[in-house]
Design an enzyme around this catalytic site. Structure first.
Site, PDB file in Angstrom:
ATOM      1  N   TRP A 129       0.797  -1.220   0.000  1.00  0.00           N
ATOM      2  CA  TRP A 129       0.000   0.000   0.000  1.00  0.00           C
ATOM      3  C   TRP A 129       0.833   1.275   0.000  1.00  0.00           C
ATOM      4  CZ3 TRP A 129       1.884   2.510   4.083  1.00  0.00           C
ATOM      5  CH2 TRP A 129       2.386   1.750   5.150  1.00  0.00           C
ATOM      6  N   ASN A 130       2.130   1.201   0.319  1.00  0.00           N
ATOM      7  CA  ASN A 130       2.844   2.452   0.593  1.00  0.00           C
ATOM      8  C   ASN A 130       3.097   3.312  -0.647  1.00  0.00           C
ATOM      9  OD1 ASN A 130       4.683   0.426  -0.177  1.00  0.00           O
ATOM     10  ND2 ASN A 130       6.350   1.300   1.009  1.00  0.00           N
ATOM     11  N   LYS A 153      -2.672  -8.647  -7.118  1.00  0.00           N
ATOM     12  CA  LYS A 153      -3.270  -8.749  -5.789  1.00  0.00           C
ATOM     13  C   LYS A 153      -2.697  -7.571  -4.996  1.00  0.00           C
ATOM     14  CE  LYS A 153      -4.000  -9.692  -1.413  1.00  0.00           C
ATOM     15  NZ  LYS A 153      -3.885  -8.548  -0.513  1.00  0.00           N
ATOM     16  N   HIS A 154      -3.481  -6.498  -4.901  1.00  0.00           N
ATOM     17  CA  HIS A 154      -2.993  -5.303  -4.213  1.00  0.00           C
ATOM     18  C   HIS A 154      -3.285  -5.413  -2.713  1.00  0.00           C
ATOM     19  CE1 HIS A 154      -1.142  -1.505  -4.191  1.00  0.00           C
ATOM     20  NE2 HIS A 154      -1.615  -1.033  -5.324  1.00  0.00           N
ATOM     21  N   SER A 206       6.535  -7.296   3.401  1.00  0.00           N
ATOM     22  CA  SER A 206       7.284  -7.598   4.614  1.00  0.00           C
ATOM     23  C   SER A 206       8.116  -8.865   4.452  1.00  0.00           C
ATOM     24  CB  SER A 206       6.332  -7.775   5.786  1.00  0.00           C
ATOM     25  OG  SER A 206       5.546  -8.958   5.613  1.00  0.00           O
ATOM     26  N   GLU A 227      10.980  -8.065  -3.065  1.00  0.00           N
ATOM     27  CA  GLU A 227      11.552  -6.806  -2.567  1.00  0.00           C
ATOM     28  C   GLU A 227      10.924  -6.582  -1.209  1.00  0.00           C
ATOM     29  OE1 GLU A 227      11.624  -3.335  -1.229  1.00  0.00           O
ATOM     30  OE2 GLU A 227      10.622  -2.602  -3.034  1.00  0.00           O
ATOM     31  N   CYS A 261      10.496   1.320   2.185  1.00  0.00           N
ATOM     32  CA  CYS A 261      11.569   0.347   2.465  1.00  0.00           C
ATOM     33  C   CYS A 261      12.939   0.983   2.342  1.00  0.00           C
ATOM     34  CB  CYS A 261      11.453  -0.846   1.520  1.00  0.00           C
ATOM     35  SG  CYS A 261       9.950  -1.818   1.738  1.00  0.00           S
ATOM     36  N   GLU A 358      12.638  -3.068  11.197  1.00  0.00           N
ATOM     37  CA  GLU A 358      12.353  -1.878  10.401  1.00  0.00           C
ATOM     38  C   GLU A 358      11.269  -1.046  11.072  1.00  0.00           C
ATOM     39  OE1 GLU A 358      11.378  -0.842   5.740  1.00  0.00           O
ATOM     40  OE2 GLU A 358      10.662  -2.745   6.575  1.00  0.00           O
TER      41      GLU A 358
END
Length: 456
Positions: A129-130, A153-154, A206, A227, A261, A358
């Site tokens: 979502w970011n 697939k969002h 994640s 990623e 990230c 993180e």
């Protein structure tokens, strides 16, 4: 399951959508398979034309798309507009450069041979979502330029952005089935990965999500590109331009409200310049304009979700309990929205949460390095390896940092950023594979060797 769109600025519900039924998912898979048969035979010129059409629509509708992103996940509106513009840039780059990036490599020595880059089929893209548009378009553009089809697939909290992306591709005249949005929750992903009609999978998300996808893809012997998270070092050495390093460091930490990230997260500063850097950095973080992300003057908006806000709060509290010193911030801002104050920690013990986990929000961790070697040790003392930024005007230090920092990219006297022309990705727990650039263009291709016998 219902996919809800929540405005993080005030916590109100914007829209809700029912998850696709099993029959609808089956229909989408069939449609992708049929589309793949034709799209893989399309010409580079046909693919180029569609990508340019997509870029034009993104330019035309950039304000509406930016407003949607800001409403749905809270990024400052100016950054949202820039994100749409970057998506258009990526589409144009792969449209114009794609044929050259994917053309045959010729091996001159006998026997005569060519290396050809052929499409794999349907790619499942699991996106976060970011950066609701950029994360999708940076894999969509090279994938369809290579002749693949894609199912998206969002993230479940940006369903309106997902629908908008699909609408853009449809308006551009992309053949039916080449790109489809799957409105589903995470529980449905594994079975789709295993489906024989899925050729490969790409995920940005994640570490836990990446591990789950990798296990499923590995069990089905399917390629995946991951990623994942980052805990990027931002290293400041004595010869650095401190004023520029401070300004860039703040921007690198609070971009996208600190939810990136490749946001700088661990600021490793040589002891000779540490005190000046700390004072300037804290002052700049305290001076940020916090508020409604729809306002052009806002520099720091809300976190995207209530869960994200609570996770960050707990991480900061754990770090303080472990002995970290709070220099500023360190608290939710109150109200109905998901705001967290710009935060700076220092004197951080090795077992504090801010070392190995993180922190996804506007929280920076400062570390004092006794020497160049100590700075390198601190930089690499993390399970992640996505990006890194180094500030020094010493050519020897620049070269050593480029060679010795364990990350997928090192930016010298600059902020880490993705660029359609450059490969992007990480090592260690930050994932594997590359997006963007020539490497990204070829990730989802069959790298096929063709040998022709002499005289044939």
């Amino acid at each position: 399951m219902v996919l809800k769109s929540i405005n993080p600025t005030d916590g109100t519900e914007l829209a809700a959508f029912e998850e696709l039924t099993p029959d609808a998912i089956e229909k989408a898979l069939c449609s992708a398979e049929i589309a793949s048969m034709g799209w893989k035979r399309s010409t580079f010129e046909e693919r180029r034309a569609v990508l340019h059409m997509i870029a034009g629509i993104l330019d035309r509708d950039q304000k509406a798309l930016a407003n949607l992103m800001t409403l749905e996940m809270g990024k400052p509106i100016n950054q949202a507009v820039a994100e749409v513009q970057k998506c258009a840039l990526a589409c144009r780059y792969f449209a114009d450069a794609g044929e050259a990036l994917l053309s045959d490599d010729i091996v001159a020595s006998p026997p005569a041979a060519r290396i050809r880059y052929l499409p794999l089929g349907t790619i499942l893209a699991i996106m976060p979502w970011n950066f609701p548009l950029w994360q999708v378009f940076r894999c969509l553009a090279p994938a369809i330029m290579a002749g693949n089809t894609m199912l998206l697939k969002h993230a479940s909290n940006v369903p309106q952005c997902a629908r908008a992306i699909e609408a853009v591709t449809q308006q551009a005249g992309l053949q039916p089935g080449v790109f489809q949005n799957l409105a589903i929750g995470s529980a449905r992903i594994a079975n789709i990965i295993r489906d024989k009609r899925i050729a490969a999978v790409t995920l940005t998300g994640s570490e836990a999500a990446g591990a789950a996808v990798a296990r499923t893809a590995g069990g089905a012997l399917k390629k995946c590109v991951l990623e994942l998270g980052g805990n990027d070092p931002f290293i400041v050495l004595p010869s650095a331009d401190l004023e520029k390093a401070i300004a860039t460091g703040v921007a690198a930490r609070i971009t996208n409200n600190g939810q990136s990230c490749v946001c700088a997260k661990r600021f490793i500063v040589h002891r000779d310049v540490y005190d000046k850097f700390e004072a300037g950095f804290v002052a700049a973080m305290e001076a940020l304009t916090v508020g409604d992300p729809m306002q052009g003057s806002t520099e720091l908006g809300p976190l995207a979700t209530a869960q994200g806000l609570e996770t960050l709060r707990l991480q900061i509290e754990q770090s303080k309990s472990a002995g970290a010193r709070l220099l500023t911030g360190g608290r939710p801002s109150g109200g109905d929205g998901y705001f967290y104050s710009a935060t700076v920690l220092s004197d951080i013990p090795r077992d504090a949460a801010s070392n190995d986990v993180e922190m996804f929000g506007p929280a920076a961790a400062l570390f004092r390095a006794d020497s160049f070697e100590h700075a390198m040790k601190l930089a690499n003392d993390t399970p992640y390896g996505l990006g890194s930024s180094v500030w020094t005007n010493d050519p020897v230090e620049q070269q050593r940092c480029a060679d010795e920092i364990e990350s997928g990219q090192t930016f010298i006297n600059a902020m880490v950023a993705s660029d359609p022309r450059l490969p992007f990705g990480g090592i260690k727990l930050s994932g594997y594979g590359r997006e963007l650039g020539v490497h990204g263009a070829r990730e989802f291709t069959n790298i096929k060797t063709i040998v022709t016998a002499a005289g044939s």
